[in-house]
Design an enzyme around this catalytic site. Structure first.
Site, PDB file in Angstrom:
ATOM      1  N   SER A   1      -2.685  12.548 -15.159  1.00 36.25           N
ATOM      2  CA  SER A   1      -4.020  12.652 -15.750  1.00 36.25           C
ATOM      3  C   SER A   1      -4.162  13.999 -16.436  1.00 36.25           C
ATOM      4  O   SER A   1      -3.505  14.975 -16.066  1.00 36.25           O
ATOM      5  CB  SER A   1      -5.090  12.523 -14.665  1.00 36.25           C
ATOM      6  OG  SER A   1      -6.370  12.858 -15.163  1.00 36.25           O
TER       7      SER A   1
ATOM      8  N   ASP B   1       0.875  -1.165   0.000  1.00 35.87           N
ATOM      9  CA  ASP B   1       0.000   0.000   0.000  1.00 35.87           C
ATOM     10  C   ASP B   1       0.915   1.218   0.000  1.00 35.87           C
ATOM     11  O   ASP B   1       1.561   1.519   1.001  1.00 35.87           O
ATOM     12  CB  ASP B   1      -0.895  -0.011   1.246  1.00 35.87           C
ATOM     13  CG  ASP B   1      -1.860   1.167   1.302  1.00 35.87           C
ATOM     14  OD1 ASP B   1      -1.652   2.158   0.561  1.00 35.87           O
ATOM     15  OD2 ASP B   1      -2.821   1.118   2.090  1.00 35.87           O
TER      16      ASP B   1
ATOM     17  N   TYR C   1      -8.934  15.343  -6.276  1.00 36.75           N
ATOM     18  CA  TYR C   1      -8.287  14.492  -7.280  1.00 36.75           C
ATOM     19  C   TYR C   1      -7.491  15.329  -8.279  1.00 36.75           C
ATOM     20  O   TYR C   1      -6.323  15.057  -8.558  1.00 36.75           O
ATOM     21  CB  TYR C   1      -9.325  13.634  -8.001  1.00 36.75           C
ATOM     22  CG  TYR C   1      -8.695  12.774  -9.080  1.00 36.75           C
ATOM     23  CD1 TYR C   1      -7.997  11.622  -8.748  1.00 36.75           C
ATOM     24  CD2 TYR C   1      -8.773  13.132 -10.426  1.00 36.75           C
ATOM     25  CE1 TYR C   1      -7.392  10.841  -9.719  1.00 36.75           C
ATOM     26  CE2 TYR C   1      -8.181  12.352 -11.408  1.00 36.75           C
ATOM     27  CZ  TYR C   1      -7.487  11.212 -11.049  1.00 36.75           C
ATOM     28  OH  TYR C   1      -6.874  10.453 -12.017  1.00 36.75           O
TER      29      TYR C   1
ATOM     30  N   LYS D   1      -3.276  15.655  -9.036  1.00 32.74           N
ATOM     31  CA  LYS D   1      -2.602  15.470 -10.321  1.00 32.74           C
ATOM     32  C   LYS D   1      -1.856  16.735 -10.748  1.00 32.74           C
ATOM     33  O   LYS D   1      -0.823  16.653 -11.424  1.00 32.74           O
ATOM     34  CB  LYS D   1      -3.603  15.039 -11.386  1.00 32.74           C
ATOM     35  CG  LYS D   1      -4.217  13.666 -11.122  1.00 32.74           C
ATOM     36  CD  LYS D   1      -3.147  12.575 -10.972  1.00 32.74           C
ATOM     37  CE  LYS D   1      -3.736  11.198 -10.790  1.00 32.74           C
ATOM     38  NZ  LYS D   1      -2.698  10.137 -10.672  1.00 32.74           N
TER      39      LYS D   1
END
Length: 247
Positions: free
Chosen positions: A145, A64, A160, A164
């Site tokens: 992304s 992880d 999110y 990025k």
């Protein structure tokens, strides 16, 4: 890719989607490939899609990346079993569907940042030190992304896109630090647009079958391209969009 034959590649988030495609393609290309994932059994299942020789080159380790103890343990194991890391592909990433301004979603926001930003840095640190220790001109690739270059107008993406955007800045910071240290280790960020993977299930966005979308293999092709460039060439950023994408 001939220069990487028999060398060691580490791929985070290799259990599905983009990470799985990259892990399989690197093994096919002749690299000893270590797929890291929380669902390690899914990485092991990828061998059935490979030839006998390539399957022998694919190994699965549980990790992880948001937990520093896990990262330390797995890179120590890679050094002991395989000699070290020559290529790192930071693919692990998560998304939690919640509004940024809602109260009570702190654990979700921290989880995204711990995986997408801190985990990426932790793995990069360990891989870089492994390369320097063995005088290897390696390569670190971040799977980012298109959301790291703009903010998509989709609901509940919260941090999110911010995570990025951070990857974009981290990539340049790493390039500068490597240059200042006199190292010939490369760093590349690959930013895809929409990719049809299991990851979409976490967004809560309904994706029509006729939406323009990339395949995981399209992103993997970009990773192999940048790894295959000659030593004097550094591909710093690749943006890949599906034909007809609106963003």
């Amino acid at each position: 890719m001939e220069r990487w034959n028999g060398r060691v590649a580490v791929v985070t988030g290799a259990s599905s989607g983009i990470g799985a495609a990259i892990a399989k393609d690197l093994a096919k290309a002749g690299m000893i490939t270590i797929g890291l994932a929380r669902r390690v059994e899914r990485v092991e299942e990828l061998r059935k899609d490979l030839s006998e020789d390539a399957a022998k080159r694919l190994h699965a380790l549980k990790c992880d990346v948001s937990k520093e103890a896990d990262v330390d343990a797995v890179f120590k194991s890679i050094e002991e079993k395989f000699g070290g890391c020559d290529v790192l592909v930071n693919n692990a990433g998560i998304m939690r569907s919640t509004n940024l301004l809602d109260v009570g979603n702190t654990s979700d926001i921290k989880a995204v940042l711990d995986t997408n930003v801190t985990g990426l840095v932790l793995c990069s640190q360990r891989a870089y030190q492994s390369m320097v220790k063995r005088s290897v001109d390696g390569h670190i690739v971040h799977i980012s992304s298109i959301a790291g270059h703009m903010v998509p107008n989709f609901p509940k993406l919260n941090v999110y896109s911010a995570s990025k955007h951070a990857v974009k800045a981290i990539t340049e910071t790493m390039r500068q630090e490597m240059r200042d240290a006199g190292k010939k280790i490369k760093v590349t960020s690959v930013s895809p647009g929409g990719v049809r993977t299991e990851f979409l299930n976490d967004t809560g966005i309904e994706i029509s079958d006729d939406w323009p979308m990339l395949r995981s293999e399209d992103v993997s092709d970009a990773v192999l391209y940048t790894l295959g460039t000659p030593p004097h060439v550094q591909v710093h950023e690749i943006i890949i969009k599906p034909m007809g994408e609106a963003m």
